[in-house]
Scaffold this active site. Sequence first.
Site, PDB file in Angstrom:
ATOM      1  N   HIS A  58      -7.514  -0.166  -4.291  1.00 19.93           N
ATOM      2  CA  HIS A  58      -6.414  -1.079  -4.563  1.00 19.93           C
ATOM      3  C   HIS A  58      -6.798  -2.017  -5.714  1.00 19.93           C
ATOM      4  O   HIS A  58      -7.838  -2.669  -5.692  1.00 19.93           O
ATOM      5  CB  HIS A  58      -5.988  -1.852  -3.325  1.00 19.93           C
ATOM      6  CG  HIS A  58      -5.549  -0.955  -2.216  1.00 19.93           C
ATOM      7  ND1 HIS A  58      -5.354  -1.393  -0.919  1.00 19.93           N
ATOM      8  CD2 HIS A  58      -5.265   0.376  -2.186  1.00 19.93           C
ATOM      9  CE1 HIS A  58      -4.975  -0.377  -0.148  1.00 19.93           C
ATOM     10  NE2 HIS A  58      -4.921   0.717  -0.912  1.00 19.93           N
ATOM     11  N   ASP A 106       0.811  -1.216   0.000  1.00 21.93           N
ATOM     12  CA  ASP A 106       0.000   0.000   0.000  1.00 21.93           C
ATOM     13  C   ASP A 106       0.842   1.262   0.000  1.00 21.93           C
ATOM     14  O   ASP A 106       0.439   2.289  -0.551  1.00 21.93           O
ATOM     15  CB  ASP A 106      -0.921   0.029   1.227  1.00 21.93           C
ATOM     16  CG  ASP A 106      -1.940  -1.090   1.232  1.00 21.93           C
ATOM     17  OD1 ASP A 106      -1.988  -1.862   0.248  1.00 21.93           O
ATOM     18  OD2 ASP A 106      -2.687  -1.197   2.223  1.00 21.93           O
ATOM     19  N   ASP A 163      -2.516   5.490  -3.045  1.00 19.11           N
ATOM     20  CA  ASP A 163      -1.943   4.303  -2.428  1.00 19.11           C
ATOM     21  C   ASP A 163      -1.178   3.556  -3.511  1.00 19.11           C
ATOM     22  O   ASP A 163      -1.663   3.415  -4.650  1.00 19.11           O
ATOM     23  CB  ASP A 163      -3.030   3.395  -1.854  1.00 19.11           C
ATOM     24  CG  ASP A 163      -3.532   3.870  -0.497  1.00 19.11           C
ATOM     25  OD1 ASP A 163      -3.260   5.027  -0.127  1.00 19.11           O
ATOM     26  OD2 ASP A 163      -4.228   3.079   0.180  1.00 19.11           O
ATOM     27  N   ASP A 172      -5.189  -4.759  -6.974  1.00 19.65           N
ATOM     28  CA  ASP A 172      -4.657  -6.108  -7.105  1.00 19.65           C
ATOM     29  C   ASP A 172      -5.595  -7.235  -6.660  1.00 19.65           C
ATOM     30  O   ASP A 172      -5.203  -8.408  -6.727  1.00 19.65           O
ATOM     31  CB  ASP A 172      -3.308  -6.241  -6.385  1.00 19.65           C
ATOM     32  CG  ASP A 172      -3.316  -5.680  -4.978  1.00 19.65           C
ATOM     33  OD1 ASP A 172      -4.381  -5.242  -4.502  1.00 19.65           O
ATOM     34  OD2 ASP A 172      -2.238  -5.663  -4.343  1.00 19.65           O
ATOM     35  N   CYS A 186      -0.712  -8.000  -1.141  1.00 18.10           N
ATOM     36  CA  CYS A 186      -0.793  -6.850  -0.223  1.00 18.10           C
ATOM     37  C   CYS A 186       0.251  -6.920   0.886  1.00 18.10           C
ATOM     38  O   CYS A 186       0.829  -5.900   1.268  1.00 18.10           O
ATOM     39  CB  CYS A 186      -2.177  -6.783   0.413  1.00 18.10           C
ATOM     40  SG  CYS A 186      -3.529  -6.521  -0.735  1.00 18.10           S
TER      41      CYS A 186
END
Length: 423
Positions: A303, A170, A254, A305, A407
């Site tokens: 995010h 992140d 992020d 992913d 992550c």
Amino acid sequence: MLRVRCLRGGSRGAEAAHYIGWRLGRVFTGWVQRSLQSTQAATASKNTCAADDNKATSPVPKDCPVCSYNEWDPLEEVIVGRAENACVPPFSVEVKANTYEKYWAFYQKFGGQSFPKEHVKKAIAEIEEMCNILKREGVIVKRPDPIDWSVKYKTPDFESTGMYAAMPRDILLVVGNEIIEAPMAWRARFFEYRAYRRIIKDYFNCGAKWTTAPKPTMADELYDQDYPIHSVEDRHKLAAQGKFVTTEFEPCFDAADFIRAGRDIFVQRSQVTNYMGIEWMRRHLAPDYRVHIISFKDPNPMHIDATFNIIGPGLVLSNPDRPCHQIELFKKAGWTVIRPPVPLIPDDHPLWMSSKWLSMNVLMLDEKRVMVDANETSIQKMFENLGISTIKVNIRHANSLGGGFHCWTCDIRRRGTLQSYFD
């Protein structure tokens, strides 16, 4: 060459509409065109992290420890996060906009306090085992420093407590031999960089580049204080209109909203990443890298992913629940798009800051090895059918804190060279 456009429908709200409208005629078109143009290939080198003899500072060592261009080259060194001292973030407007309605009472009650201690204890054990497995696979593992995240801090613009150093993906983005610290959007993460400074200084002293993006003030103007969320359905409608809790007051992003494929880096505008942050990255990385905006049918983008995870040259996992608006452009470029199976994680398992789709949040050790959830047998089978060996690890309790294997890690060094996969 791949041509990627930003496809967003509906109104963005008065503030965002004013910003985008102003930019459209003067900057935005040029931004997208420039970001998609081919750049002259850099001269290839056997060691892309070699010293620059023209620098006025001390010579950079020949073997720079930081060097990574994509998500799949052979992994040699990685940072793995820590669950120690993890605290529930205070229930501020940006946290409310990124979490599920069923957990809002949890945040209101426990904000600033530890996550359930027994749960965190199990998460710590899981991540320790994950580190051991990575080491057995030949990967060097580095860890951030443990910090007391319950300490209250105050800036001229806000007060908060911290959260954790669990998700290095992140906050850190490695592009070549450069480590970029992201200017994240949650107030509870303002000082998260402190846990990584010892490691980053070591990398810098060994020759890596080190960049900190402009630190946001996180003043009230960065957030739509009237973001009208009374239920998750409200948020779904707003996201469909392109409205987000973060404004364009100052750059924020992020690092986990970016995903790398050599010279091409893909990013989404999300609840924590705004257009100013994306533009900062585009200018910072040009001309060697091209930053492309892509978008998804996602009710709560935060995010990339667990929505779009590139796992090999020309190979991408695309979440079937959050289809990519530009997916045909990848297909036309010759990429193979894989729709991962529905996750198997039970409905009653706590996921305080994420969705079930952490099953596709995998870590590639190389093109033929992947670290995957030991409980997700259907996605294991999918990888095996692709000829990719699965390294099975159980991190279910660690999942609850908001992330999967991708992550929980930041790959520092992958053995490979800078290439273009879209020309």
